[in-house]
Design a protein around this motif. Structure first.
Motif, PDB file in Angstrom:
ATOM      1  N   CYS B  66      10.259 -13.891  10.788  1.00  0.00           N
ATOM      2  CA  CYS B  66       9.489 -13.288  11.896  1.00  0.00           C
ATOM      3  C   CYS B  66       9.807 -11.791  12.004  1.00  0.00           C
ATOM      4  O   CYS B  66       8.913 -10.965  12.159  1.00  0.00           O
ATOM      5  N   LYS B  67      11.087 -11.476  11.910  1.00  0.00           N
ATOM      6  CA  LYS B  67      11.507 -10.075  12.040  1.00  0.00           C
ATOM      7  C   LYS B  67      10.929  -9.241  10.890  1.00  0.00           C
ATOM      8  O   LYS B  67      10.440  -8.123  11.107  1.00  0.00           O
ATOM      9  N   GLU B 317      -3.647 -11.080  -0.948  1.00  0.00           N
ATOM     10  CA  GLU B 317      -3.192  -9.687  -1.105  1.00  0.00           C
ATOM     11  C   GLU B 317      -2.085  -9.387  -0.097  1.00  0.00           C
ATOM     12  O   GLU B 317      -1.090  -8.746  -0.420  1.00  0.00           O
ATOM     13  N   PHE B 318      -2.285  -9.884   1.131  1.00  0.00           N
ATOM     14  CA  PHE B 318      -1.263  -9.737   2.165  1.00  0.00           C
ATOM     15  C   PHE B 318       0.049 -10.357   1.683  1.00  0.00           C
ATOM     16  O   PHE B 318       1.124  -9.749   1.785  1.00  0.00           O
ATOM     17  N   ALA B 319      -0.066 -11.571   1.127  1.00  0.00           N
ATOM     18  CA  ALA B 319       1.126 -12.306   0.680  1.00  0.00           C
ATOM     19  C   ALA B 319       1.837 -11.565  -0.456  1.00  0.00           C
ATOM     20  O   ALA B 319       3.065 -11.476  -0.483  1.00  0.00           O
ATOM     21  N   GLU B 320       1.051 -11.009  -1.381  1.00  0.00           N
ATOM     22  CA  GLU B 320       1.652 -10.322  -2.530  1.00  0.00           C
ATOM     23  C   GLU B 320       2.392  -9.060  -2.090  1.00  0.00           C
ATOM     24  O   GLU B 320       3.480  -8.762  -2.553  1.00  0.00           O
ATOM     25  N   LYS B 321       1.762  -8.335  -1.188  1.00  0.00           N
ATOM     26  CA  LYS B 321       2.401  -7.104  -0.694  1.00  0.00           C
ATOM     27  C   LYS B 321       3.669  -7.464   0.087  1.00  0.00           C
ATOM     28  O   LYS B 321       4.692  -6.777  -0.024  1.00  0.00           O
ATOM     29  N   PHE B 322       3.573  -8.520   0.860  1.00  0.00           N
ATOM     30  CA  PHE B 322       4.740  -8.956   1.633  1.00  0.00           C
ATOM     31  C   PHE B 322       5.876  -9.326   0.680  1.00  0.00           C
ATOM     32  O   PHE B 322       7.016  -8.929   0.868  1.00  0.00           O
ATOM     33  N   TYR B 328      10.068 -12.447  -1.039  1.00  0.00           N
ATOM     34  CA  TYR B 328       9.688 -13.860  -0.926  1.00  0.00           C
ATOM     35  C   TYR B 328       8.269 -13.958  -0.390  1.00  0.00           C
ATOM     36  O   TYR B 328       7.781 -13.033   0.283  1.00  0.00           O
ATOM     37  N   LEU B 329       7.631 -15.076  -0.689  1.00  0.00           N
ATOM     38  CA  LEU B 329       6.259 -15.266  -0.213  1.00  0.00           C
ATOM     39  C   LEU B 329       6.255 -15.536   1.290  1.00  0.00           C
ATOM     40  O   LEU B 329       7.099 -16.284   1.780  1.00  0.00           O
ATOM     41  N   ALA B 334       5.542 -15.974   9.063  1.00  0.00           N
ATOM     42  CA  ALA B 334       5.357 -14.549   8.777  1.00  0.00           C
ATOM     43  C   ALA B 334       3.959 -14.125   9.214  1.00  0.00           C
ATOM     44  O   ALA B 334       3.775 -13.059   9.828  1.00  0.00           O
ATOM     45  N   ALA B 335       2.971 -14.975   8.911  1.00  0.00           N
ATOM     46  CA  ALA B 335       1.591 -14.617   9.256  1.00  0.00           C
ATOM     47  C   ALA B 335       1.399 -14.565  10.773  1.00  0.00           C
ATOM     48  O   ALA B 335       0.783 -13.631  11.298  1.00  0.00           O
TER      49      ALA B 335
END
Lengths: 288, 424
Positions: B66-67, B317-322, B328-329, B334-335
């Motif tokens: 979350c952080k 794309e969001f996941a890859e950048k994250f 980590y995915l 996280a979302a």
């Protein structure tokens, strides 16, 4: 009912394995080692790490995990417990609690806080039927290792010079010192032995169920329950206590899962009131 | 002879008065300055967001995610948020509430009263969010949260104080149960494992409602204490219930792992095993290995979902950048954490420049919010402040190595799914 008995006994083997060291330290050094659960978890995680990270075969990783934990126990004894064990019992209790926290936090830093398990391909058949109960092969292997290691511990304590020194320190420290036994060294060896068996329990358990640093406290509590039932400071008591506790906790979890902890702790209270020395203890634990 | 120089001189009355005035002045300035600065914060180009998270304790891992997601949102928008048409710098204050409700309440009071935060985002965990909400409510403020999905949030805080960006836990099972009910032969018997906590009972009730709807019998229901260690007795109970078509676990990832291990060890082979809402947690796949084949999980978010926003063309794309940023995915936590400041940003974009954080107008703006494209999917709230979302999609692990594919609902499904699953 038969299932509960068989599975309870199989679990009891691991509980006994974990409790041997706890009982040994209580009987010989005279302290309640609240870091004991942390040693069990450390042994499990070290074994998993050796096997997964370095590809060490399980048997070697298990021995490495157990000996590494024994070494950690000896270090804890030399650096901390040796300086305080003659103080008030509460001080030592707090100290070992602190050690448990430090070991757990360091374990978390090194290995992370997530649960880890070691999957083994043993080549064994999945299991066999014992009456109407299906017994998983590996559970039986773990149980056999518990019994064999208990026998080894009995031999070490009963038939070797080192065992005699430990028993002498347990029975009468002053006489032991007058006989030329080095108290500090003997206590270190005792803690090494305790850690080794705790590490062995962790090394076995990590193949059956996930282990994580935060789980240390339940192992300490379970070990305490085992020796309260079996007999404080008695190795045979730890074995019997482990098996009884295994059946008791399994039965409670099977028949009344929501109040299982209350049942097991209720039995602890009954033992403390009516038989504080446990099933096989010679007498109530009194600080020497 | 008496050395007068060595005797400490008593200060004169004038000096005492002078010192007193200067001291009082310094104190007044000291007290007033942060308030002036705080008041100027919102108007002076800084948006101060406050949060607490259980950074230590059982939710430690989730909290870190979350952080990281809060941080990721901040990075994505270059540390700025558009409020009332003006770009302002974002400042975060995040405390550790140790998953303790009293501590969460105390820290929320500190965030609002001492730190003077402009916005509060919710923590993780039902009890802590409810405690946090009680303080937010006391101050007449509102907050957006996603860390507690229990219906209790709606009942106690919904609409007036809390806006919940996560669907109700009672709907977590919907995708998985609808998927299984559509299989042939249709499953008839279900074994249910429920953790003894209101939230998990709520999930369990959702499963029972779905069973009733689809004509599936709940033949055994095992309620477990939250601190359960050994799942072998539970597996034995399930075996005692006869051949089960479905075993549904409402518990978390470790319970899923232990249950699968113990069922496998003593030969309990249901036709379907639903691991629960944390089956997507990486530790489950890492630990269970080949036993993941055919396991079903419910999830409220996956990178495969067809979502997008103004910064990312897809959730992938969001996941890859994250992943590139944190290694980590991103999980669904996280979302939903990323979305919390995002929701505030959308609600405040055209706020009144004179008083952009006014609780009443913020409440109205959140109630009227209707976002079609976000990384979390469409966002709008019902009258109880709950995101309009009826069901969590279901995923199933198939292939070698096992990978999660969406199997329900039909409009999102990537695969027809497998039923019955292979034996352990």
């Amino acid at each position: 009912m038969e299932d509960v008995l068989v599975y309870g006994l199989l679990r009891g083997g691991i509980y006994a394995l974990a409790a041997f060291g706890f009982s040994l330290v209580l009987g010989v050094i005279g302290i309640v080692n609240f870091a004991h659960g942390a040693l069990v978890v450390f042994g499990g995680l070290l074994t998993q790490y050796l096997a997964v990270k370095f590809g060490v075969p399980y048997a070697a990783a298990m021995i490495g995990g157990a000996l590494g934990t024994g070494l950690l126990g000896a270090v804890i004894q030399r650096l901390f417990v040796a300086r305080t064990f003659t103080l008030e019992p509460l001080m030592v209790l707090v100290q070992t609690f602190g050690i448990a926290t430090v070991v757990t936090e360091l374990g978390t830093l090194g290995w992370g806080s997530e649960e880890r398990m070691l999957r083994l391909k043993t080549g064994l058949p999945p299991g066999f039927m014992l009456g109407d109960t299906f017994v998983p092969s590996f559970d039986l292997v773990v149980f056999a290792v518990s019994l064999v290691s208990a026998a080894v511990l009995f031999v070490v304590l009963g038939r070797t010079e080192f065992g005699r020194a430990i028993r002498a320190c347990r029975d009468n420290r002053e006489s032991a010192q007058l006989s030329g036994i080095n108290l500090g060294r003997t206590f270190e060896k005792t803690m090494f032995l305790s850690g080794t068996w705790a590490g062995l329990a962790g090394a076995m358990f990590v193949t059956l169920s996930p282990v994580a640093p935060y789980m240390h406290f339940s192992w300490t509590v379970d070990s305490f329950l085992v020796i309260t039932i079996g007999g404080l400071g008695s190795m045979l008591g730890a074995l019997v206590g482990g098996l009884v506790f295994g059946v008791l906790s399994f039965g409670a979890s099977f028949y009344a899962p929501t109040i299982a902890p209350a049942i097991t702790f209720g039995v602890l209270l009954v033992f403390l009131v009516f038989r504080p020395q446990g099933l096989l203890g010679a007498g109530p634990a009194i600080r020497k | 002879m008496l050395d007068r120089a060595a005797i400490p001189r008593r200060p004169s009355r004038r000096a005492v008065l002078k010192g007193g005035v200067l001291g009082a002045g310094a104190l007044a300035v000291g007290v007033a300055l942060p308030r002036i600065a705080g008041a100027a914060g919102g108007a002076d180009g800084v948006v101060h967001i406050g949060a607490s998270l259980p950074l230590t304790g059982p939710y430690e891992k989730v909290s870190r995610i979350c952080k990281d997601a809060f941080d990721f949102w901040t990075r994505t928008y270059d540390g700025k948020m558009v409020v009332a048409g003006r770009e302002r710098a974002v400042k975060w204050t995040i405390y550790d509430d140790e998953n303790n409700a009293s501590r969460a309440a105390q820290l929320t009071e500190k965030l609002i009263s001492d730190d003077k935060v402009d916005l509060v985002v919710g923590t993780y965990g039902t009890d802590t969010v409810l405690a946090q909400g009680a303080i937010v409510r006391k101050h007449g403020r509102v907050f957006v949260q996603a860390g507690a999905s229990s219906i209790r949030v709606d009942e106690e805080l919904g609409g007036h104080t809390a806006f919940t960006a996560n669907g109700r836990v009672g709907t977590y099972c919907a995708g998985a149960m609808d998927f299984l009910a559509s299989r042939t032969p249709k499953p008839k018997k279900l074994g249910l494992v429920i953790m003894d906590d209101p939230v998990y009972h709520e999930i369990g009730q959702g499963v029972k409602d779905k069973c009733k709807q689809h004509g599936i019998d709940v033949v055994t229901e095992v309620v477990l204490p939250m601190n359960v260690q050994d799942l072998r007795p539970t597996a034995l109970k399930l075996r005692g219930a006869g051949q089960l078509d479905i075993v549904y676990n409402t518990g978390w990832d470790v319970i899923c792992i232990k249950l699968a291990e113990e069922m496998s060890a003593i030969g309990v082979n249901p036709k379907a095993f639903v691991g629960g809402h944390l089956t997507t947690s990486p530790v489950v796949k890492e630990t269970l290995g080949s036993k993941m084949q055919g396991i079903i999980g419910s999830t409220v978010w996956l990178p495969q979902f067809k979502y997008r926003d103004d910064k990312y063309a897809s959730a992938q794309e969001f996941a890859e950048k994250f992943k590139a940023t944190y290694g980590y995915l991103p999980t669904y936590q996280a979302a939903f954490s990323y979305i919390l400041p995002y929701i505030y940003q959308q609600a405040l974009r055209e706020a009144d420049p004179q008083d952009p954080f006014n609780p009443k107008t913020l409440r109205d703006r959140l109630s009227r919010l209707d976002l079609k494209d976000t990384i979390w999917g469409p966002v709008s709230f019902d009258e109880r402040g709950r995101i309009r979302r009826d069901a969590a999609p279901a995923v199933q692990w198939t292939g070698d190595p096992a990978a999660a594919v969406i199997v329900a609902p039909a409009d999102m499904a990537e695969s027809a799914g497998v039923y019955p699953k292979p034996a352990w």
